[in-house]
Design an enzyme around this catalytic site. Structure first.
Site, short mmCIF file in Angstrom:
data_model
loop_
_atom_site.label_atom_id
_atom_site.label_comp_id
_atom_site.label_asym_id
_atom_site.label_seq_id
_atom_site.Cartn_x
_atom_site.Cartn_y
_atom_site.Cartn_z
N ASP A 137 2.10 50.61 20.59
CA ASP A 137 1.71 49.59 21.57
C ASP A 137 2.35 48.25 21.25
OD1 ASP A 137 0.18 51.39 22.94
OD2 ASP A 137 -1.76 50.67 22.21
N GLU A 178 6.80 54.65 28.00
CA GLU A 178 7.85 53.78 27.44
C GLU A 178 8.94 53.49 28.45
OE1 GLU A 178 8.86 58.01 25.94
OE2 GLU A 178 7.11 56.86 26.59
#
Length: 347
Positions: A240, A266
């Site tokens: 994260d 992503e």
């Protein structure tokens, strides 16, 4: 735990904050740059620009934390906005106001806090520039002076943002006119980039401007390389933080008028209006270089991170809902992955 009370001028203070139209908007590269400098200068785990809004504190800028907001009742900054002076908590476990605060007893285990108020256009205290660490410490006088300097700089950024929004009414108009709840739904809470729904909401205004100014609509589809390995080996918390950093570098690499997006996982994207495909490719290369230029530092990890990108352009009249444009860029991204990653491929 002592919950922060609203200041006596809470109505006027909230009105001053609302006037900026800054809540639930994407990260700002100038603020992010200032926080990077501050984190290196002070050596603290976390540096934040917080805005105190209703029953929450929302982070306009952040280093060292993946949360985008916390409840106002738990916030240290809710106390700090009551006075102009720096509020310093040298050891939260020894402070009766905070010793049993869940943010002290649990994650992120706050021990040290220092916050100085930030101001809206009318001069009301709307949030803070603050430092947080997991170990007790005490500010030096030089550090206190530097905090005051950072606060002045960030106040200047807020004023510049207000001026910019007053001057830019075409593409920014839609963002400004959205209700707070609607705008929040269009923003990715982790990276503070627009999400897929935000892309669809903003696409039509970009197409109209492209038609008016005889520009092409361009799209960059990007994907972090080997990101699953980061999550598997170091955990999703580190992953994260890498995504937050990547989002900040993406914002810094594109132009102010470009729309930076987290498409999911992503996958990142940029919607841009360009004169030709070469111009879009330059933006994509700038993003690639920004991601790979410096190691991403998360706790004790120093990570080399790269990104692969595919680009596509289309005449505005042919864009429709953008599905074909995005698909072409996605296919180019796939080709970039197949060719070895860390590169830009045109679609």
């Amino acid at each position: 735990m002592l919950e922060p009370m609203p200041p006596d001028n809470e109505v006027e203070r909230q009105r001053d904050l609302d006037q900026l139209h800054i809540l639930d908007t994407p990260a700002d590269p100038q603020i992010d740059a200032l926080l990077r400098i501050a984190q290196r200068l002070y050596g603290t785990r976390t540096v934040l620009v917080t805005l105190i809004d209703g029953d929450r504190q929302w982070f306009k800028g952040r280093r060292g934390i993946s949360l985008s907001e916390t409840p106002r009742r738990l916030s240290f900054c809710g106390h700090a906005i009551h006075h102009e002076a720096i509020m310093e908590v040298q050891d939260a476990l020894q402070d009766p106001r905070f010793c049993d605060n869940p943010l002290v007893q649990g994650e992120p285990h706050i021990r040290f806090y220092a916050g100085i108020p930030l101001h809206g256009p009318a001069g009301h205290r709307i949030g803070t520039f603050c430092l947080i660490d997991g170990s007790p410490r005490q500010l030096s006088e030089d550090e206190r002076q530097s905090m005051r300097d950072f606060a002045r700089l960030i106040d200047g950024v807020f004023n510049a943002l207000l001026l910019y929004r007053n001057l830019q009414r075409n593409l920014q108009g839609l963002q400004r006119d959205l209700s707070d709840a609607r705008r929040r739904a269009l923003l990715d809470p982790l990276t503070q980039l627009w999400n897929r729904e935000g892309l669809q909401q903003m696409l039509s205004s970009y197409v109209r401007r492209a038609q008016r100014d005889q520009l092409l609509v361009g799209f960059i589809y990007a994907d972090m390389d080997h990101f699953k390995r980061i999550n598997d080996e170091l955990g999703h918390g580190v992953g994260d933080q890498v995504l937050v950093e990547a989002g900040q570098r993406l914002i810094a690499a594109v132009r102010p008028q470009d729309l930076a997006i987290r498409l999911g996982g992503e996958e990142l994207g940029v919607l841009a209006l360009v004169s030709n495909h070469d111009q879009l490719a330059v933006i994509a290369e700038r993003i690639r270089n920004a991601i790979r230029a410096d190691k991403v530092v998360v706790d004790d990890h120093r990570l080399d991170v790269t990104i692969s990108l595919g680009t596509a352009v289309m005449q505005a009249d042919d864009v429709d809902e953008g599905v074909e444009l995005i698909d072409i860029a996605d296919q180019a991204l796939y080709a970039a992955k197949q060719a070895g990653r860390d590169r830009v491929v045109r679609g």
